[in-house]
Design a protein around this motif. Structure first.
Motif, PDB file in Angstrom:
ATOM      1  N   TRP A 192       0.745  -1.083  -0.066  1.00 52.37           N
ATOM      2  CA  TRP A 192      -0.078   0.073  -0.018  1.00 52.37           C
ATOM      3  C   TRP A 192       0.723   1.267   0.140  1.00 52.37           C
ATOM      4  CZ3 TRP A 192      -1.179   4.414   2.302  1.00 52.37           C
ATOM      5  CH2 TRP A 192      -2.356   4.900   2.167  1.00 52.37           C
ATOM      6  N   GLN A 193       1.914   1.035   0.845  1.00 54.99           N
ATOM      7  CA  GLN A 193       2.607   2.298   0.940  1.00 54.99           C
ATOM      8  C   GLN A 193       3.639   2.801  -0.351  1.00 54.99           C
ATOM      9  OE1 GLN A 193       2.922   4.568   3.181  1.00 54.99           O
ATOM     10  NE2 GLN A 193       1.734   3.988   4.650  1.00 54.99           N
ATOM     11  N   LEU A 194       4.039   1.550  -1.073  1.00 59.69           N
ATOM     12  CA  LEU A 194       4.746   1.533  -2.396  1.00 59.69           C
ATOM     13  C   LEU A 194       3.548   2.138  -3.462  1.00 59.69           C
ATOM     14  CD1 LEU A 194       7.050   0.902  -4.242  1.00 59.69           C
ATOM     15  CD2 LEU A 194       5.879  -1.473  -4.292  1.00 59.69           C
ATOM     16  N   TYR A 195       2.650   1.782  -3.438  1.00 59.00           N
ATOM     17  CA  TYR A 195       1.714   2.180  -4.399  1.00 59.00           C
ATOM     18  C   TYR A 195       1.203   3.541  -4.075  1.00 59.00           C
ATOM     19  CZ  TYR A 195      -2.410   2.226  -7.660  1.00 59.00           C
ATOM     20  OH  TYR A 195      -3.134   2.338  -8.820  1.00 59.00           O
ATOM     21  N   PHE A 196       0.818   3.888  -3.189  1.00 55.44           N
ATOM     22  CA  PHE A 196       0.212   5.191  -2.695  1.00 55.44           C
ATOM     23  C   PHE A 196       1.063   6.342  -2.570  1.00 55.44           C
ATOM     24  CE2 PHE A 196      -3.493   2.335  -2.455  1.00 55.44           C
ATOM     25  CZ  PHE A 196      -4.387   3.264  -3.428  1.00 55.44           C
ATOM     26  N   ASN A 197       2.158   5.891  -1.739  1.00 56.51           N
ATOM     27  CA  ASN A 197       3.187   6.904  -1.255  1.00 56.51           C
ATOM     28  C   ASN A 197       4.618   6.727  -1.782  1.00 56.51           C
ATOM     29  OD1 ASN A 197       1.300   8.243   0.418  1.00 56.51           O
ATOM     30  ND2 ASN A 197       1.617   6.517   1.913  1.00 56.51           N
ATOM     31  N   GLY A 198       4.966   5.687  -2.692  1.00 58.28           N
ATOM     32  CA  GLY A 198       6.150   5.734  -3.211  1.00 58.28           C
ATOM     33  C   GLY A 198       7.380   5.354  -2.273  1.00 58.28           C
ATOM     34  N   ARG A 199       7.061   4.630  -1.372  1.00 58.27           N
ATOM     35  CA  ARG A 199       8.004   4.176  -0.349  1.00 58.27           C
ATOM     36  C   ARG A 199       8.744   2.795  -0.611  1.00 58.27           C
ATOM     37  NH1 ARG A 199       5.014   5.889   5.254  1.00 58.27           N
ATOM     38  NH2 ARG A 199       4.829   8.191   4.890  1.00 58.27           N
ATOM     39  N   LYS A 200       9.800   2.670  -0.319  1.00 56.40           N
ATOM     40  CA  LYS A 200      10.686   1.395  -0.791  1.00 56.40           C
ATOM     41  C   LYS A 200       9.698   0.289  -0.060  1.00 56.40           C
ATOM     42  CE  LYS A 200      15.277  -0.699  -0.922  1.00 56.40           C
ATOM     43  NZ  LYS A 200      16.629  -0.621  -0.825  1.00 56.40           N
TER      44      LYS A 200
END
Length: 245
Positions: A192-200
């Protein structure tokens, strides 16, 4: 046919609901047992309606294993962790900075989005191969120790005697199940963080032991990880009603 981004969002949300359901079922079951074992007042409360509580605990146990079976379903046509990671791995462009910028678009985006995108992470195939290896390790645990129990006792009646059922239960382990379930929550969080916030997509540690959570509750347990919230709510509910029993 949905776009790759829409398909991923659908699969991610379905995975969330299945993973969270399994976590809630198991941690409710485990917390009731753990609290009753330590608190005599709670134990007396449960014994006022033993049939009711045993029915509910049995339903929670069954529901945990049924939900886990859906999560680890190997058929890529069904909604599962397999399909989720396959969609993600096959469509890396949905995680690009351009795609992230479109998702983050807002009236004031020009003021903050360019700087935000500079530090956003764009995954590559190695990221998803690593996540798939993590899943493969957990799938092996599920298929070895829990799928036989699900298929032969809870979802179907493949064994008949108490000895046969006992042999299947002997392969299970509370700590192992806790770690398995919390891993699912951690995996959803990184995707979720990768897709919506660009986090590794780095899997962060998370508390999983009901015993530890009960003995050392987090200061923000009401707003913490799902398993901690569930343990906190279950204990508080039982303690409050035990006083009135």
């Amino acid at each position: 046919m949905p776009s790759p981004a829409a398909d991923f969002e659908t699969q991610l949300e379905l995975f969330r609901t299945e993973a969270e359901s399994a976590i809630q079922y198991f941690y409710a079951w485990d917390t009731v047992r753990a609290v009753a074992a330590k608190d005599k007042e709670v134990f007396r409360l449960l014994n006022q309606a033993p049939l009711f509580w045993n029915t509910n605990l049995g339903a929670l146990q069954t529901s945990t294993l049924v939900a886990l079976g859906r999560v680890f379903d190997p058929d890529p046509k069904n909604h599962s962790i397999t399909r989720l990671l396959s969609v993600a791995h096959a469509n890396l462009d949905i995680f690009s900075k351009d795609s992230l910028a479109a998702r983050k678009s807002s009236a004031d985006a020009d003021e903050w989005l360019p700087e935000y995108l500079q530090i956003a992470y764009e995954p590559n195939g190695n990221d998803f191969r690593r996540l798939k290896r993590h899943v493969a390790d957990r799938r092996k645990i599920y298929e070895t120790n829990y799928r036989p129990l699900r298929h032969k006792v809870f979802a179907h009646r493949g064994v008949a005697t108490c000895v046969e059922v006992g042999e299947l239960f002997a392969k299970t382990n509370i700590r192992e199940m806790q770690q398995l379930l919390v891993f699912l929550g951690r995996l959803h969080e990184v995707l979720w963080q990768l897709y919506f916030n660009g986090r590794k997509p780095t899997l962060a540690p998370a508390r999983f032991s009901v015993k530890r959570i009960l003995e050392q509750p987090s200061p923000n347990a009401k707003h913490g990880k799902l398993q901690e919230r569930l343990v906190h709510e279950t204990k508080a509910f039982l303690a409050a009603h035990a006083k009135d029993a």
